[in-house]
Design an enzyme around this catalytic site. Sequence first.
Site, PDB file in Angstrom:
ATOM      1  N   GLU A 136       0.811  -1.057  -0.031  1.00  0.00           N
ATOM      2  CA  GLU A 136       0.151   0.039   0.016  1.00  0.00           C
ATOM      3  C   GLU A 136       0.822   1.298   0.192  1.00  0.00           C
ATOM      4  O   GLU A 136       0.725   2.264   0.805  1.00  0.00           O
ATOM      5  CB  GLU A 136      -1.016   0.193   1.167  1.00  0.00           C
ATOM      6  CG  GLU A 136      -1.831  -1.334   1.142  1.00  0.00           C
ATOM      7  CD  GLU A 136      -2.814  -1.335   2.393  1.00  0.00           C
ATOM      8  OE1 GLU A 136      -2.710  -0.474   3.292  1.00  0.00           O
ATOM      9  OE2 GLU A 136      -3.515  -2.444   2.462  1.00  0.00           O
ATOM     10  N   ASP A 174     -12.428 -10.067  -0.372  1.00  0.00           N
ATOM     11  CA  ASP A 174     -13.694 -10.127   0.533  1.00  0.00           C
ATOM     12  C   ASP A 174     -14.667  -9.366  -0.136  1.00  0.00           C
ATOM     13  O   ASP A 174     -14.467  -8.103  -0.699  1.00  0.00           O
ATOM     14  CB  ASP A 174     -13.570  -9.925   2.188  1.00  0.00           C
ATOM     15  CG  ASP A 174     -13.021  -8.506   2.531  1.00  0.00           C
ATOM     16  OD1 ASP A 174     -12.796  -7.836   1.420  1.00  0.00           O
ATOM     17  OD2 ASP A 174     -12.818  -8.454   3.651  1.00  0.00           O
TER      18      ASP A 174
END
Length: 446
Positions: free
Chosen positions: A158, A268
Amino acid sequence: MRMTLLRLAGAATAGLVAAAALTTAAHSAEAADTLGSAAAGQGRSFGAAVAANHLDEAGYTATLNREFTSATPENEMKWDATEPTRGTFTFAAADQVVNHARGQGMDVRGHTLVWHSQLPPWVGGLGAADLRTAMNDHINRVMGHYKGRIHSWDVVNEAFQDGGSGARRSSPFQDKLGDGFIEEAFRTARAADPAAKLCYNDYNTDGVNAKSTAVYRMVQDFRSRGVPIDCVGFQGHFNGNSPVPADFQANLQRFADLGVDVQITELDIEGSGTAQADSYARVVTACLAVDRCTGITVWGVTDRYSWRSAGTPLLFDGDYRAKPAYGAVLTALGGDGGGDPGDGTASCTATYTRTADWNGGYNGQVTITAGSEPIGSWSTTVTFPSPQRVQAAWNATTTWDGGGSVMTARPSWNGPLAAGASTSFGFTVTKNGSDAAPAVGACTAS
Ligand code: G2I
């Protein structure tokens, strides 16, 4: 959906009886009856994020062991967990996950070495030269500890900003070391464990957008200059505001075309039912369409322990029952039948045996056996003749009706069954003067 009704008399009504052995918990699934085996049939891994503190929970571990072929420690390898104080390394929790996973023959994804989050405060306090040393020491020590045991490492996580700027995110590493910290981390990582695949991992990079294009340019630059990078991780955290992008597959493919593997690393998808199932299927189908998409990892085993559990984003519910999304993933992976709930092929039978008997009570056992297709879940009723009362039940989740005489049993951890496989649940009954056998109702499979 087919139903089978079996009413069997108790095997015995007097004396202490040990029933003939029944097949129980036959989880040796045939090929392509689980996520892991179906993915393996496509040359891919199917993993889950694993938290060490749930490994002592039977349903959690049974589901993990049965379904997954890769594990990512959810928090245990992060900097705050492994080096909370400079130079003092703690690996106990991460070791638990790695040892469990490897004991089950799973691959392990290492997550993560250099990230702006879950960073202990001391790191932010260092000056540039010291920070560079600390970063390289951290990579060397953590990768050294797990050398040879990690399939892929998220070396840098990230590092890019959200939005349209395409810029690097502010962090102690970025702010003090500049863009070059990413390259340096990868070079250090290659030397620390040459066998591990080295990945860059990020979110909101799943479709073609400014952020993913910035990552793409970095990877392209690394490949052209020989900076060691083997894979790019696409986290895949989706919901209504951030759905699976239409160009998801195209985005994976453009990275793969740079000569790196691509992996779905933290999948997810918030939602439920068919909509959720369809989105999951799209992700799997996109991955399978890209030769270099080598694996899919979902970010947890059960909705109960998800980092966003209110959004029920995973494949198993809080009681480890397979959700429709599970069946959709299995089907998309080419699994055998897919256990797709409600697809008309799932069936099961329920058979009853009295396994122990004494003056005031008895133990009963119901064996659930899947029909010719794998099933994702099952339920059945057991009706007890008045005035019998159930004192305890195990290996099933139970609810009551009919003034306390009709027990509906659903799986606790033992929902999905391979074709022909069995599981069983049991109960202890107080006779209160009635020795009659309970009636086992229809077994419903989905
Ligand atoms: O935020 C979702 C994921 C985004 N990509 C990187 C992943 O590493 C990240 O995972 C999540 C974990 O699922 C959470 O479990 O990272 C969070 C931290 O940024 C994790 O949450 C933390 C809590 O913030 C802490 O309070 C808690 O002590 O989990 C810790 C351990 O339970």
